[in-house]
Design a protein around this motif. Structure first.
Motif, PDB file in Angstrom:
ATOM      1  N   LEU A 167      -5.284  -2.799   9.128  1.00 41.28           N
ATOM      2  CA  LEU A 167      -4.412  -2.969   8.169  1.00 41.28           C
ATOM      3  C   LEU A 167      -3.922  -1.897   7.867  1.00 41.28           C
ATOM      4  CD1 LEU A 167      -3.751  -4.875   5.590  1.00 41.28           C
ATOM      5  CD2 LEU A 167      -5.714  -3.156   4.560  1.00 41.28           C
ATOM      6  N   ALA A 168      -2.361  -2.294   7.952  1.00 41.86           N
ATOM      7  CA  ALA A 168      -1.414  -1.192   7.406  1.00 41.86           C
ATOM      8  C   ALA A 168      -0.772  -1.534   6.389  1.00 41.86           C
ATOM      9  CB  ALA A 168      -0.234  -1.578   8.953  1.00 41.86           C
ATOM     10  N   VAL A 169      -0.807  -0.631   5.753  1.00 40.23           N
ATOM     11  CA  VAL A 169      -0.333  -0.225   4.419  1.00 40.23           C
ATOM     12  C   VAL A 169       0.196   0.787   4.456  1.00 40.23           C
ATOM     13  CG1 VAL A 169      -2.211  -1.713   3.668  1.00 40.23           C
ATOM     14  CG2 VAL A 169      -2.242   0.914   3.593  1.00 40.23           C
ATOM     15  N   PRO A 170       0.892   1.056   3.374  1.00 39.92           N
ATOM     16  CA  PRO A 170       2.076   2.016   2.811  1.00 39.92           C
ATOM     17  C   PRO A 170       1.470   2.980   2.268  1.00 39.92           C
ATOM     18  CG  PRO A 170       3.458   0.313   2.014  1.00 39.92           C
ATOM     19  CD  PRO A 170       1.567  -0.604   2.767  1.00 39.92           C
ATOM     20  N   ARG A 171       1.408   4.399   2.679  1.00 44.11           N
ATOM     21  CA  ARG A 171       1.013   5.916   2.411  1.00 44.11           C
ATOM     22  C   ARG A 171       0.265   5.319   0.494  1.00 44.11           C
ATOM     23  NH1 ARG A 171      -2.388   8.501   5.571  1.00 44.11           N
ATOM     24  NH2 ARG A 171      -1.680   8.628   7.614  1.00 44.11           N
ATOM     25  N   SER A 172       1.542   4.571  -0.371  1.00 38.22           N
ATOM     26  CA  SER A 172       1.328   4.832  -1.280  1.00 38.22           C
ATOM     27  C   SER A 172       0.721   3.501  -2.423  1.00 38.22           C
ATOM     28  CB  SER A 172       3.086   4.453  -2.310  1.00 38.22           C
ATOM     29  OG  SER A 172       3.882   4.019  -1.598  1.00 38.22           O
ATOM     30  N   LEU A 175      -5.056   0.369  -1.096  1.00 39.26           N
ATOM     31  CA  LEU A 175      -5.732  -0.001  -0.684  1.00 39.26           C
ATOM     32  C   LEU A 175      -6.074   1.702   0.567  1.00 39.26           C
ATOM     33  CD1 LEU A 175      -5.607  -3.249   0.898  1.00 39.26           C
ATOM     34  CD2 LEU A 175      -7.285  -2.514  -0.746  1.00 39.26           C
ATOM     35  N   ALA A 176      -4.475   2.023   0.491  1.00 35.45           N
ATOM     36  CA  ALA A 176      -4.452   3.687   2.073  1.00 35.45           C
ATOM     37  C   ALA A 176      -5.814   4.542   1.141  1.00 35.45           C
ATOM     38  CB  ALA A 176      -3.366   4.008   1.052  1.00 35.45           C
ATOM     39  N   ARG A 180     -12.222   1.979   4.455  1.00 32.58           N
ATOM     40  CA  ARG A 180     -12.302   0.395   5.008  1.00 32.58           C
ATOM     41  C   ARG A 180     -12.294  -0.865   3.978  1.00 32.58           C
ATOM     42  NH1 ARG A 180     -17.714   2.147   4.079  1.00 32.58           N
ATOM     43  NH2 ARG A 180     -17.513   3.410   6.573  1.00 32.58           N
ATOM     44  N   VAL A 181     -12.163  -1.607   5.134  1.00 35.44           N
ATOM     45  CA  VAL A 181     -10.854  -2.585   4.116  1.00 35.44           C
ATOM     46  C   VAL A 181     -11.486  -3.680   4.370  1.00 35.44           C
ATOM     47  CG1 VAL A 181      -9.394  -4.389   2.897  1.00 35.44           C
ATOM     48  CG2 VAL A 181      -8.784  -1.929   3.616  1.00 35.44           C
ATOM     49  N   ALA A 182     -11.942  -5.162   3.697  1.00 38.00           N
ATOM     50  CA  ALA A 182     -12.932  -5.954   3.836  1.00 38.00           C
ATOM     51  C   ALA A 182     -11.120  -7.264   4.387  1.00 38.00           C
ATOM     52  CB  ALA A 182     -13.472  -6.889   2.848  1.00 38.00           C
ATOM     53  N   LEU A 183     -11.668  -7.911   4.899  1.00 43.70           N
ATOM     54  CA  LEU A 183     -10.388  -9.239   5.425  1.00 43.70           C
ATOM     55  C   LEU A 183      -9.663 -10.169   4.046  1.00 43.70           C
ATOM     56  CD1 LEU A 183      -8.365  -9.668   7.371  1.00 43.70           C
ATOM     57  CD2 LEU A 183     -10.414 -11.551   8.092  1.00 43.70           C
ATOM     58  N   GLU A 185     -10.106  -8.952   1.480  1.00 44.98           N
ATOM     59  CA  GLU A 185      -9.351  -8.209  -0.425  1.00 44.98           C
ATOM     60  C   GLU A 185      -7.954  -8.148   0.097  1.00 44.98           C
ATOM     61  OE1 GLU A 185     -11.660  -4.616  -1.126  1.00 44.98           O
ATOM     62  OE2 GLU A 185     -12.345  -5.026   0.918  1.00 44.98           O
ATOM     63  N   LEU A 186      -7.797  -8.782   1.097  1.00 44.03           N
ATOM     64  CA  LEU A 186      -6.112  -9.009   0.940  1.00 44.03           C
ATOM     65  C   LEU A 186      -5.473  -9.981   0.458  1.00 44.03           C
ATOM     66  CD1 LEU A 186      -5.714  -7.496   4.996  1.00 44.03           C
ATOM     67  CD2 LEU A 186      -6.046  -6.640   2.820  1.00 44.03           C
ATOM     68  N   ALA A 187      -6.349 -10.927  -0.185  1.00 39.24           N
ATOM     69  CA  ALA A 187      -6.323 -12.493  -0.291  1.00 39.24           C
ATOM     70  C   ALA A 187      -4.409 -12.478  -1.156  1.00 39.24           C
ATOM     71  CB  ALA A 187      -6.957 -13.053  -1.111  1.00 39.24           C
ATOM     72  N   SER A 188      -4.204 -11.322  -2.042  1.00 37.01           N
ATOM     73  CA  SER A 188      -3.987 -11.251  -3.078  1.00 37.01           C
ATOM     74  C   SER A 188      -2.201 -10.384  -2.731  1.00 37.01           C
ATOM     75  CB  SER A 188      -3.909 -10.682  -4.519  1.00 37.01           C
ATOM     76  OG  SER A 188      -4.369  -9.165  -4.242  1.00 37.01           O
ATOM     77  N   GLU A 189      -1.817  -9.713  -1.718  1.00 36.03           N
ATOM     78  CA  GLU A 189      -0.916  -8.979  -0.691  1.00 36.03           C
ATOM     79  C   GLU A 189       0.067  -9.741   0.024  1.00 36.03           C
ATOM     80  OE1 GLU A 189      -0.708  -5.780  -1.810  1.00 36.03           O
ATOM     81  OE2 GLU A 189      -3.200  -6.001  -2.418  1.00 36.03           O
ATOM     82  N   GLU A 190       1.085  -9.329  -0.483  1.00 41.47           N
ATOM     83  CA  GLU A 190       2.374  -9.925   0.340  1.00 41.47           C
ATOM     84  C   GLU A 190       2.054  -9.588   2.254  1.00 41.47           C
ATOM     85  OE1 GLU A 190       5.709  -9.639  -1.314  1.00 41.47           O
ATOM     86  OE2 GLU A 190       6.179 -11.467  -2.599  1.00 41.47           O
ATOM     87  N   HIS A 191       1.855 -10.598   3.019  1.00 40.20           N
ATOM     88  CA  HIS A 191       1.945 -10.093   4.364  1.00 40.20           C
ATOM     89  C   HIS A 191       3.188  -9.871   5.372  1.00 40.20           C
ATOM     90  CE1 HIS A 191      -2.596 -10.079   4.509  1.00 40.20           C
ATOM     91  NE2 HIS A 191      -2.274 -10.952   2.886  1.00 40.20           N
TER      92      HIS A 191
END
Length: 298
Positions: A167-172, A175-176, A180-183, A185-191
């Protein structure tokens, strides 16, 4: 003109002696004299003055010595070149790859290959995976490195190296701060996603998201994964990318492993089943050996 006669003549001319030349050639003197006489007869001119003490070259013999040395050197060069081509040490090699794979282990593999085959002219074509497959089938490239095994019947694949999706995310981003992150958990994120029409890998990642219970909300869509970090740093959301993207990437982005069951981003060497070029086969052998050794060292 018999090349053996040329070699015999050069030996006599350089030694200025039939006896010494016969010894050098591991040949008895009478057959040597017969070969020189046959050469002179074929050329229709005398090449040597024979005396009881030594052998001297005629003017024609001087010319024959120069030409004979050049002929033998050309023959040797031809033999060396043909052997090198047959051994795959001379020729051309056209490789297809994406920018993200060039960021990974491909660069070090190309450097290792150049050391063992410096006379092979390599060209790397940076292409989307779909274009790489088309280039292979059209015979405009020899090998492609892509994430996944193509389904085309005329192509074959070998695993080059294993890699995970991260997963790549901004430092701010919240999730940074996670280890670790479960897949799911990204349902609400913009991709930011790879174009599903550009590669099987992009469709595979999308399928992994669906299997985790969501279809990604797309903010931006790109063709090459190495374009993604800039968009993530600009705040366009998160992205699922091969872990090699983390190399040479801005500090504004955090990369976190997917756990459990991270999607695979394995890289495969893909080439035609009917490939006959020794250059291609040598590259594949070196790649598998080198990458295997590097894995054990790492």
């Amino acid at each position: 003109m018999d090349l053996r006669q040329v070699r015999y003549f050069i030996a006599v001319a350089e030694e200025r002696s039939f006896t010494a030349a016969a010894r050098r050639l591991n040949l008895s003197q009478p057959p040597l004299s017969q070969h020189i006489q046959a050469l002179e007869a074929e050329l229709g001119t005398q090449l040597l003055y024979r005396t009881s003490r030594k052998v001297e070259l005629t003017q024609a013999g001087e010319a024959m010595l120069l030409r004979g040395r050049a002929i033998l050197q050309q023959v040797k060069s031809a033999e060396d070149e043909v052997r090198s081509i047959g051994a795959g040490l001379i020729g051309t090699l056209d490789l297809g790859a994406t920018g993200s794979i060039l960021r990974g282990r491909l660069a070090e593999l190309l450097a290792a290959y150049r050391e063992v085959a410096p006379l092979v002219r390599m060209t790397v074509h940076e292409q989307a995976p779909a274009l790489q497959i088309a280039a292979l089938l059209n015979r405009t490239t020899n090998i492609s490195l892509i994430r996944g095994i193509p389904g085309e019947r005329d192509l074959t694949s070998k695993l080059a190296w294993r890699e995970e999706v991260v997963l790549a995310v901004p430092r701010s981003h919240r999730l940074a701060k996670r280890k670790r992150v479960a897949l799911g958990e990204l349902a609400s994120e913009e991709h930011v996603i790879l174009d599903p029409d550009s590669s099987d890998f992009a469709r595979y990642v999308q399928t992994c998201c669906v299997d985790a219970g969501f279809l990604p909300k797309v903010s931006q869509q790109v063709v090459d994964a190495q374009s993604i970090p800039s968009l993530i740093a600009a705040g366009f959301g998160v992205a699922l990318v091969p872990q090699s993207i983390a190399r040479f990437t801005t500090a504004d982005i955090a990369f976190r492993p997917i756990r459990p069951s991270p999607p695979a981003a394995d890289v495969f060497l893909v080439f035609r089943e009917d490939e006959t070029s020794m250059v291609v086969h040598n590259f594949i052998k070196l790649a598998l050996r080198y990458l295997g050794q590097r894995k054990r060292v790492g």
